[in-house]
Design an enzyme around this catalytic site. Structure first.
Site, PDB file in Angstrom:
ATOM      1  N   ASP A  56       1.127  -5.755 -12.310  1.00 15.02           N
ATOM      2  CA  ASP A  56       0.316  -6.188 -11.185  1.00 15.02           C
ATOM      3  C   ASP A  56      -0.936  -6.853 -11.727  1.00 15.02           C
ATOM      4  O   ASP A  56      -1.736  -6.234 -12.417  1.00 15.02           O
ATOM      5  CB  ASP A  56      -0.058  -4.998 -10.307  1.00 15.02           C
ATOM      6  CG  ASP A  56      -0.867  -5.442  -9.102  1.00 15.02           C
ATOM      7  OD1 ASP A  56      -0.284  -6.050  -8.204  1.00 15.02           O
ATOM      8  OD2 ASP A  56      -2.089  -5.195  -9.080  1.00 15.02           O
TER       9      ASP A  56
ATOM     10  N   GLU B 178       4.232 -10.519  -9.465  1.00 13.14           N
ATOM     11  CA  GLU B 178       4.155 -10.989  -8.101  1.00 13.14           C
ATOM     12  C   GLU B 178       3.813 -12.469  -8.116  1.00 13.14           C
ATOM     13  O   GLU B 178       3.101 -12.934  -9.004  1.00 13.14           O
ATOM     14  CB  GLU B 178       3.045 -10.223  -7.381  1.00 13.14           C
ATOM     15  CG  GLU B 178       3.206 -10.132  -5.919  1.00 13.14           C
ATOM     16  CD  GLU B 178       2.187  -9.157  -5.333  1.00 13.14           C
ATOM     17  OE1 GLU B 178       2.219  -8.944  -4.134  1.00 13.14           O
ATOM     18  OE2 GLU B 178       1.367  -8.636  -6.100  1.00 13.14           O
TER      19      GLU B 178
ATOM     20  N   CYS C 263       3.871   2.305  -0.166  1.00 13.97           N
ATOM     21  CA  CYS C 263       3.803   3.511  -0.995  1.00 13.97           C
ATOM     22  C   CYS C 263       4.968   3.479  -1.971  1.00 13.97           C
ATOM     23  O   CYS C 263       6.125   3.315  -1.585  1.00 13.97           O
ATOM     24  CB  CYS C 263       3.896   4.752  -0.109  1.00 13.97           C
ATOM     25  SG  CYS C 263       4.112   6.262  -1.065  1.00 13.97           S
TER      26      CYS C 263
ATOM     27  N   CYS D  72       7.372   6.857  -1.173  1.00 16.64           N
ATOM     28  CA  CYS D  72       8.305   6.988  -0.060  1.00 16.64           C
ATOM     29  C   CYS D  72       8.619   5.663   0.629  1.00 16.64           C
ATOM     30  O   CYS D  72       9.475   5.605   1.496  1.00 16.64           O
ATOM     31  CB  CYS D  72       7.770   7.997   0.960  1.00 16.64           C
ATOM     32  SG  CYS D  72       6.269   7.443   1.793  1.00 16.64           S
TER      33      CYS D  72
ATOM     34  N   CYS E 109      -1.169   7.778   0.498  1.00 15.88           N
ATOM     35  CA  CYS E 109      -0.103   7.678   1.485  1.00 15.88           C
ATOM     36  C   CYS E 109      -0.277   8.775   2.527  1.00 15.88           C
ATOM     37  O   CYS E 109      -0.495   9.939   2.193  1.00 15.88           O
ATOM     38  CB  CYS E 109       1.256   7.808   0.806  1.00 15.88           C
ATOM     39  SG  CYS E 109       2.622   7.705   1.972  1.00 15.88           S
TER      40      CYS E 109
ATOM     41  N   CYS F 261       3.660  10.938   2.401  1.00 11.94           N
ATOM     42  CA  CYS F 261       4.060  11.824   1.306  1.00 11.94           C
ATOM     43  C   CYS F 261       2.859  12.253   0.452  1.00 11.94           C
ATOM     44  O   CYS F 261       3.014  12.840  -0.594  1.00 11.94           O
ATOM     45  CB  CYS F 261       5.134  11.172   0.438  1.00 11.94           C
ATOM     46  SG  CYS F 261       4.518   9.800  -0.535  1.00 11.94           S
TER      47      CYS F 261
ATOM     48  N   ASP G  37      -3.574  -0.479  -8.121  1.00  8.10           N
ATOM     49  CA  ASP G  37      -2.829  -1.477  -8.889  1.00  8.10           C
ATOM     50  C   ASP G  37      -1.569  -0.889  -9.533  1.00  8.10           C
ATOM     51  O   ASP G  37      -0.544  -1.554  -9.634  1.00  8.10           O
ATOM     52  CB  ASP G  37      -3.721  -2.112  -9.963  1.00  8.10           C
ATOM     53  CG  ASP G  37      -4.911  -2.834  -9.349  1.00  8.10           C
ATOM     54  OD1 ASP G  37      -4.793  -3.259  -8.187  1.00  8.10           O
ATOM     55  OD2 ASP G  37      -5.951  -2.950 -10.025  1.00  8.10           O
TER      56      ASP G  37
END
Ligand SMILES: [Zn+2]
Length: 469
Positions: A219, A303, A371, A374, A390, A393, A400
């Site tokens: 990332d 990305e 997340c 999950c 999150c 969960c 990052d």
């Protein structure tokens, strides 16, 4: 590029700082000046020819005179016809210098034409402008004696034997072994220092497979240079931040000096040197990181960030001007500094060199808002929130790192696509995987309208790569 990785040939640039004597400095500058002269002369001819054309169209409704061709051979023919008159001193420099300027002009005109006709994507390319002395001075030699003599000396046409400030062994070894061939040499000035870059054709630089089977998500960020899904946070390289005060001070000094004065020229030199230092440190760090990634992982997922968009958005639009422009611009400058467009570019060719695969996840994949535990996607995640929490969960993870892990999951979830990517990669192409239809629709609200679905690969053939700077 051939599918046979063993026999593949790549273009690679080797760049060395020079240590020229005083008279050689003058010769280097004079050759760049000759290149610039030819460029500006050619541009003047092109403009005059266009103006005449317009005049004739207006007066006679047709073009009567022969218009000037824009290709390098045509420009060169025109130059050879006129050089005695416009530059009686032309014999003082290598003819490569004029050719270099005209080639740059032909390329600039080609870019403008392609951009205007829509053949070329991306930001609009403007009509070429006249070159100013001292701005990106450079000159390219493609014929004549261009050599690496020994670890400390090179030879260029007309200029002769030059001492280098750094050892050239990396290139010399390959030249001796016959695995590299010099195609051209470009001299360029950066602040007060001269550099030479040899463009070479290098044999067998491509490895089909580095034997690794793991996937690492990278990332690229503002606060850290990169977060790896392995849990590593690579700190941001921001030498500019450290030297920012210094640079700002130098900038103020330049502003105070009277234009055209010797003291101003000196201050401008100091500023340029400060910028060059920063750039070379950054380049070094990016090279270290990308080499390590490409050597030690089978698949690297990044990305597809719209860097340009991130930078432009700081000012907002005319109807919706943004607030805190300065602060945002600062943040965006940091983005620029980290140079992750450069990082992508380096990964692109190093993956090919070292036998790993570069996977580019779709720009609209919500890697930072999802997340990694999950799969829940959060509605929003302000930039300042450095930790992803999150609600479902109760995962707590560096923002990052969470994004990096999502990129791995993304690639794993599209393994069918990934195997397709691998075959693509063997042909030397970087691939972009697009999300499945469902995800695209979900994301269509946040981004511009969805593009065609399914797996697409981007044919990014690059014959002139890579440019190691
Ligand atoms: Zn969760």
């Amino acid at each position: 590029m051939s599918t046979d990785a063993q026999g593949a040939r790549l273009h690679q640039a080797f760049r060395f700082a020079l240590d020229p004597a005083r008279t050689q400095r003058r010769a280097l500058a004079a050759h760049c000046g000759a290149a610039r002269f030819a460029f500006n002369w050619g541009l003047e001819q092109v403009q005059a020819s266009l103006a005449l054309r317009e005049f004739e169209l207006c007066m006679f409704g047709e073009v009567r005179s022969e218009s000037l061709g824009w290709s390098l051979p045509e420009l060169r023919r025109e130059w050879n016809r006129s050089k005695e008159l416009v530059a009686p001193w032309w014999g003082e420099h290598s003819k490569e210098a004029y050719s270099s300027g005209l080639a740059a002009l032909a390329a600039a005109l080609r870019g403008w034409r392609a951009s205007r006709s829509g053949e070329r994507a991306g930001a609009a390319v403007g009509f070429p402008r006249f070159r100013k002395r001292g701005r990106r001075d450079s000159c390219r030699f493609t014929t004549g004696p261009v050599r690496v003599d020994d670890p400390r000396h090179i030879t260029l046409p007309r200029i002769g034997r030059l001492r280098t400030a750094e050892a050239t062994v990396a290139l010399q070894r390959r030249l001796t072994a016959g695995t590299a061939r010099i195609l051209a040499a470009t001299i360029a000035r950066d602040a007060d220092r001269w550099f030479v870059a040899f463009t070479c054709e290098v044999d067998g630089a491509v490895v089909a497979d580095n034997g690794r089977r793991d996937t690492v998500g990278v990332d690229l960020g503002v606060h850290t240079l990169a977060a790896l899904s392995t849990g590593e946070l690579v700190p941001s390289v921001r030498p500019l931040r450290r030297e920012e005060r210094r640079t700002r001070r130098l900038q103020r000094t330049v502003g105070r000096r009277r234009k055209g004065s010797a003291r101003r020229r000196r201050a401008v030199g100091h500023l340029a040197r400060a910028h060059r230092r920063v750039a070379s440190v950054r380049r070094h760090h990016l090279h270290v990181l990308t080499t390590r990634l490409a050597q030690s992982h089978g698949r690297i997922v990044v990305e597809d960030l719209n860097v340009r968009g991130m930078i432009r958005s700081a000012r907002g639009t005319l109807s919706q001007p943004r607030r805190r422009v300065r602060a945002r611009a600062g943040q965006n400058r940091a983005v620029l500094e980290c140079g992750f467009a450069e990082l992508r570019r380096l990964l692109d060719y190093k993956c090919r060199w070292y036998g790993s695969t570069l996977v580019v996840a779709d720009r609209w994949f919500p890697s930072s808002r999802r997340c990694s535990g999950c799969g829940t996607v959060r509605g929003d995640l302000p930039r300042r929130e450095r930790v992803f929490r999150c609600g479902r969960c109760s995962l707590e993870l560096d923002r990052d790192l969470n994004a990096a892990r999502n990129l791995v999951r993304w690639a794993e979830a599209h393994d069918v696509a990934a195997s397709a990517v691998e075959t693509q990669n063997a042909r030397g192409e970087a691939a972009a995987i697009r999300p499945p239809a469902g995800e695209r629709l979900e994301e269509a609200r946040t981004g511009p309208g969805p593009e065609p679905e399914g797996i697409t690969t981007r044919g990014r053939h690059r014959s002139g790569l890579p440019n190691v700077r």
